[in-house]
Each structure stands twice: as C-alpha cells, then as structure tokens.
Design an enzyme around this catalytic site. Sequence first.
Site, PDB file in Angstrom:
ATOM      1  N   ASP A 161     -32.795  43.868  -2.001  1.00 33.33           N
ATOM      2  CA  ASP A 161     -32.227  44.096  -3.330  1.00 33.33           C
ATOM      3  C   ASP A 161     -31.077  43.130  -3.601  1.00 33.33           C
ATOM      4  O   ASP A 161     -30.953  42.580  -4.700  1.00 33.33           O
ATOM      5  CB  ASP A 161     -31.745  45.543  -3.449  1.00 33.33           C
ATOM      6  N   HIS A 189     -32.329  52.563  -1.994  1.00 30.12           N
ATOM      7  CA  HIS A 189     -33.326  51.521  -2.234  1.00 30.12           C
ATOM      8  C   HIS A 189     -34.423  52.127  -3.103  1.00 30.12           C
ATOM      9  O   HIS A 189     -35.466  52.573  -2.633  1.00 30.12           O
ATOM     10  CB  HIS A 189     -33.904  51.018  -0.917  1.00 30.12           C
TER      11      HIS A 189
END
Length: 329
Positions: A161, A189
């Site tokens: 990410d 996440h």
Amino acid sequence: MKAPIRVAVTGAAGQIGYALLFRIASGQLFGKDQPVILHLVEVPPVMGALDGVEMELDDCAFPTLAGVVKADSDHLEDGFADCNFVLCVGSVPRKAGMERGDLIRINGPIFTNTGKAIQAAAAKDVRIVVVGNPCNTNCLIAMANAPDIPRDRWYAMMMLDENRAVSQLAKKSGMTVADVKNMTIWGNHSATQYPDFYNATIGGKPAADVIGDESWLQDTFIETVQKRGAAVIQARGASSAASAANACIDTVKNIITPTPAGESFSAAICSDGSYGIDEGLICSFPLTSDGSNWSIKQGVKQNEWAQAKVDATVAELKEERDTVKDLLP
C-alpha cells in the site's frame, strides 16, 4: 562464511511465492555475503509444482542459496524448523461474491495452526511477516496462538500500500519515487486504509503543498490506493504478485536495516496503545527501526478529516477481531 539464515515461505509455489523466492535466494534481501536456506511450504495438492520450483532454484546456481527444505502444510513444524524468518504468503484467496467476514473465517483455522507450529519449531529469534489476506487479522490469529513468541516479532505487510501511494504521489507531482518520504499507511490492509498524504513529503516539502490539489488527494488519490488491488485483478485477471513479493522484500529490509533519520516506513504491528489505538490490534503505524527493534514514530498530528479516516480503519480492525474472537486464546 556466515551461518545461513533460514527463511520459510508458505504458499511457495503460488504466484507471489514464485516472484519472491528467487529474489531471496539471489541475495537481494540479506546481501551477497549472506547464505540462506529456503523452507518451502505448500498444501499437499501442489507439492508436485513445488518440486518444479526447487528444480528452477537449483538451475539458477545462486551462490547464496545454501539449501532448500520442502514441507507440506500437514507438517508445518517441519517447514518452520529453526527458521529465523517466516513469510506467511499462502492463504485462501477471496472469490467473487465472498464477504470479507467469510474470508476471515476460512483463513482463521489456517493461521491458528501456523501460529502453533511457529512457536513449536521456529528459531528463538524468529520474526514473522504475514502477507496472505486479510493479513492484519491473520497475523492477529497466528500471534494469539503463539503466546511464547514476543509480540514485537509479528508484522502484517502494508508496504504494498505504501509503495502504491508513493508511486501515485510521484506521478502526480512529476517527481521521482525517491523524492517521496514518510508516506504512512494507517490501519488495515483493506479498502478502509488511510494513506496519510498530509504528513508525507515530496522533495522535503509537504506533499499537499507540492501537489496543490487537496480535492484530488482526498478523493482520487485515496480511492486509487485503497482499490489498487482490485484494479490489478481486473486488468491482469489475477491478483498482485510481483508487486506483493517486492513489498515483502521491502518490509523485511525495513525491519533489519536502520531507518534513515527523519524517515519512517509502514507495517502493521501489535499496537501498544499509541495514538489511542486499542492495545493488541495488528494495526499499521509509521515505524522506525534500529536494525533490530522497531519503534512507533510518535508526535504525528492529524486534522479532523484525517483522524476520521484513521478511526474508520481502526473500527474495521476491531470488527475483524470480534469476528475471530473464538480463535484468540
């Protein structure tokens, strides 16, 4: 010659595993003077494919690859025996129509057994990085089932990410990815994660000032990072593999390498209560490392809009924890 580092990789014959193993074996992770022994773990039906992966590792003739151990998931302790790092890549993937809660319940028992086996067989200095999704809660389950392993040894991967966010900021600003610093991912996440652009810098200046388009940052940028995994699946017909493997490499490097002064990196670790986030949640924070131990970077300020984003992703982590509470001893 240094003693070999033993690295276990679950899901070793899968796409992420395949993209990951050769980089570890070649010395890209621990260095050209550090031998490694790879422990390859897979489910019984694909052990034949794992034989092919071993053949390819042999055929590369990497000077740093000191050995290969193979084990099926019915014999996890053999797979994790004396390992210094365990990279939990394998998990049941989310399928069309499957709710996130369903996926958590399916993967829960897998990570229950994983935690128990790591505690029983891994080296005393073992460190664990969970990649398989939903990685935060999978990590929580495994950690809870390995109570003798210190909590600061457990990580869920958020670097994919962070890397996605860094790339988007670099493209938008016309700068390089090396110019983007302190791009923290907070929380889970998942599509609730918060890429903290307000505290990121580009070329040493606040990212928001360099971009000069707060609406783009709050909307397009956030949504692009949050939904990047789904976009990759739609484009290539399969989930992120090479980029996920790269992020796993980056995560371990960040853990074992001193963080440059004034910088930080993202990983989900067991919260100590910092920033009012529940102690015990596996939550992503800005971290620094001295090469052996990590610390949560303190003093990061959030405005009201950003704090609401952090609160939302932490709320999701709490919901996921409650979903698997029967798997947490």
